[in-house]
Design an enzyme around this catalytic site. Structure first.
Site, short mmCIF file in Angstrom:
data_model
loop_
_atom_site.label_atom_id
_atom_site.label_comp_id
_atom_site.label_asym_id
_atom_site.label_seq_id
_atom_site.Cartn_x
_atom_site.Cartn_y
_atom_site.Cartn_z
N GLU A 166 46.11 -14.18 -36.41
CA GLU A 166 44.84 -13.58 -36.02
C GLU A 166 44.54 -13.80 -34.54
O GLU A 166 44.04 -12.92 -33.87
CB GLU A 166 43.69 -14.14 -36.88
CG GLU A 166 43.74 -13.72 -38.35
CD GLU A 166 43.63 -12.21 -38.52
OE1 GLU A 166 43.25 -11.50 -37.57
OE2 GLU A 166 43.94 -11.73 -39.62
N TYR B 98 34.79 -12.35 -35.89
CA TYR B 98 35.85 -11.62 -36.58
C TYR B 98 36.85 -12.58 -37.21
O TYR B 98 37.17 -12.47 -38.40
CB TYR B 98 36.59 -10.65 -35.64
CG TYR B 98 37.93 -10.31 -36.23
CD1 TYR B 98 38.02 -9.39 -37.26
CD2 TYR B 98 39.08 -11.00 -35.84
CE1 TYR B 98 39.23 -9.12 -37.88
CE2 TYR B 98 40.30 -10.74 -36.45
CZ TYR B 98 40.37 -9.81 -37.47
OH TYR B 98 41.55 -9.58 -38.09
N ASP C 179 36.62 -5.70 -37.16
CA ASP C 179 37.37 -5.56 -35.91
C ASP C 179 37.21 -4.10 -35.47
O ASP C 179 36.42 -3.36 -36.04
CB ASP C 179 38.85 -5.91 -36.14
CG ASP C 179 39.57 -4.81 -36.87
OD1 ASP C 179 38.95 -4.20 -37.77
OD2 ASP C 179 40.73 -4.52 -36.55
N CYS D 186 43.09 6.44 -40.24
CA CYS D 186 41.81 6.66 -39.54
C CYS D 186 41.96 6.24 -38.08
O CYS D 186 41.26 5.36 -37.58
CB CYS D 186 40.69 5.88 -40.23
SG CYS D 186 39.02 6.40 -39.78
N CYS E 178 42.90 12.80 -41.93
CA CYS E 178 41.91 12.77 -43.00
C CYS E 178 42.46 13.32 -44.32
O CYS E 178 42.02 12.89 -45.39
CB CYS E 178 40.66 13.54 -42.59
SG CYS E 178 39.80 12.80 -41.17
N CYS F 51 43.79 10.63 -46.36
CA CYS F 51 42.93 9.44 -46.49
C CYS F 51 42.39 9.30 -47.90
O CYS F 51 41.84 10.27 -48.45
CB CYS F 51 41.77 9.51 -45.50
SG CYS F 51 40.68 8.08 -45.61
N CYS G 101 33.52 10.34 -47.24
CA CYS G 101 33.40 10.07 -45.81
C CYS G 101 32.47 11.10 -45.16
O CYS G 101 32.79 12.30 -45.11
CB CYS G 101 34.78 10.12 -45.14
SG CYS G 101 34.72 9.79 -43.37
#
Length: 353
Positions: free
Chosen positions: A47, A130, A148, A200, A207, A210, A216
């Site tokens: 991370e 985060y 994030d 995305c 899309c 997705c 959405c």
DNA sequence: AATTCGTGGAC
DNA sequence: TGTCCAAGAAT
């Protein structure tokens, strides 16, 4: 009686987790198949490295660090300059300084084990909102709202949040909180990030592929790529400086930069101050017969551009302004990229490789 | 709240 | 070539 607003959480997390189970990226810091939770040390290290840094860039550094320092105890006991050198090239060097400080704190104050709660993680150096949420959820199974830039973008599109960033962040967080499930919160976070990285995307989102497109608002709007709205960025000013290459018997003079600020704590070539105009030969690290080369080195930092003139000179054995490093071994010095560029420009062409 | 912090890849 | 961007944190 007014019905409690029906949460859309299952509507989002269900399809998203199913998509993740089928399409999750295989990454070295994720749990091995059959293991429920990955090693918190590896989650943390990944991370920190991944902050503002691409997966492709992190991969080899993660392998190098985990091989050399496999746990908190090893990293806490490591030579700090060696850690900084190992970090060279990754950028944002405060991460490396905080990495060391955090490992020492985990060993000294937590018995070599991470505290499991998001709030406790948040107090450790280098761990912000985060990263604390990411570690708590991924390594410890806590429910946490992990945000994030991927999640920010996905959520802004899902809910068609039109308030420009950064003012829109509270609304994005509130919306994100409504879709984070109680179970598999860490998988949910990683699924959102994988979705943001592969479907995305900032430009030309896919899309039609997705799993969330039916729910959405951004997709429904016809212009999902318009979210999130961002404020315009400031132009980068141009600065100038001089790098001083003092050479003596096949060795070059290196210095250690001040512990904080730009490239803080990193081994470096000596430079004068960086200013709005070319400073020439002022502020050389030692008295010598300096000669300016025709070539310069250009580099772009986050908030300014830098053009460095290159000054070279032979030096005598009494010069003690820093550390003499074998030029043939300059790649092992752990120089940040701007200095590695300069070294290659000066020593590379004529040194025969 | 706005700045300061690196670097390399994509387009 | 220039611009945007990436698993942000600290001040």
């Amino acid at each position: 009686m007014p019905a409690k607003p029906r949460s859309i959480a299952p509507t989002i997390s269900g399809p998203l987790l199913a998509w993740y189970d089928a399409h999750a990226r295989i990454l070295p810091w994720r749990a091995a198949p059959g293991e429920p939770a990955p090693d918190p040390y590896r989650v943390w290290l990944s991370e920190i490295m991944l902050q503002q840094t691409t997966v492709a860039t992190v991969r080899p550094k993660f392998a190098l660090f985990t091989r050399r320092w496999p746990d908190f105890a090893a990293l806490a006991a490591a030579d700090e300059h060696e850690v900084m050198s190992a970090w060279a090239g990754l950028g944002y060097y405060a991460r490396a300084r905080n990495l060391i400080a955090c490992a020492k704190m985990v060993v000294a104050e937590h018995g070599g084990q991470f505290p499991g709660s998001e709030a406790a993680l948040r107090t450790l150096p280098g761990i912000g909102d985060y990263t604390a949420a990411a570690i708590a959820s991924i390594a410890f199974g806590e429910r946490a709202v992990v945000i994030d830039t991927n999640v920010e973008r996905v959520v802004a599109r899902l809910f068609a949040i039109a308030t420009p960033l950064p003012a829109g962040r509270p609304a994005i967080r509130a919306a994100a909180d409504t879709i984070v499930p109680d179970q598999r919160s860490g998988d949910f976070a990683q699924a959102m990030m994988d979705l943001g990285a592969s479907i995305c995307t900032p430009r030309n989102p896919k899309c039609l592929a997705c799993p969330l497109n039916q729910d959405c608002a951004g997709f429904a709007s016809g212009a999902p790529e318009a979210f999130p709205v961002k404020a315009a960025k400031a132009a980068k000013p141009q600065r100038y400086g001089t790098i001083f290459w003092a050479e003596r018997g096949g060795q070059v003079l290196l210095v250690r930069r001040p512990p904080r600020g730009l490239l803080g704590g990193m081994r470096a070539l000596p430079t004068g101050p960086w200013a709005d105009a070319a400073p020439g030969l002022a502020d050389a690290p030692l008295a010598a017969d300096w000669r300016l080369l025709d070539a310069t080195v250009a580099h772009v930092f986050t908030h300014f551009r830098l053009e460095l003139a290159l000054a070279v000179a032979p030096a005598d054995r009494h010069s003690n302004a820093g550390e003499w490093w074998p030029i043939a071994d300059i790649e092992s010095a752990g120089l940040p990229t701007v200095f590695a560029k300069a070294a290659a420009a000066i020593a590379g062409p004529g040194s025969g490789e």
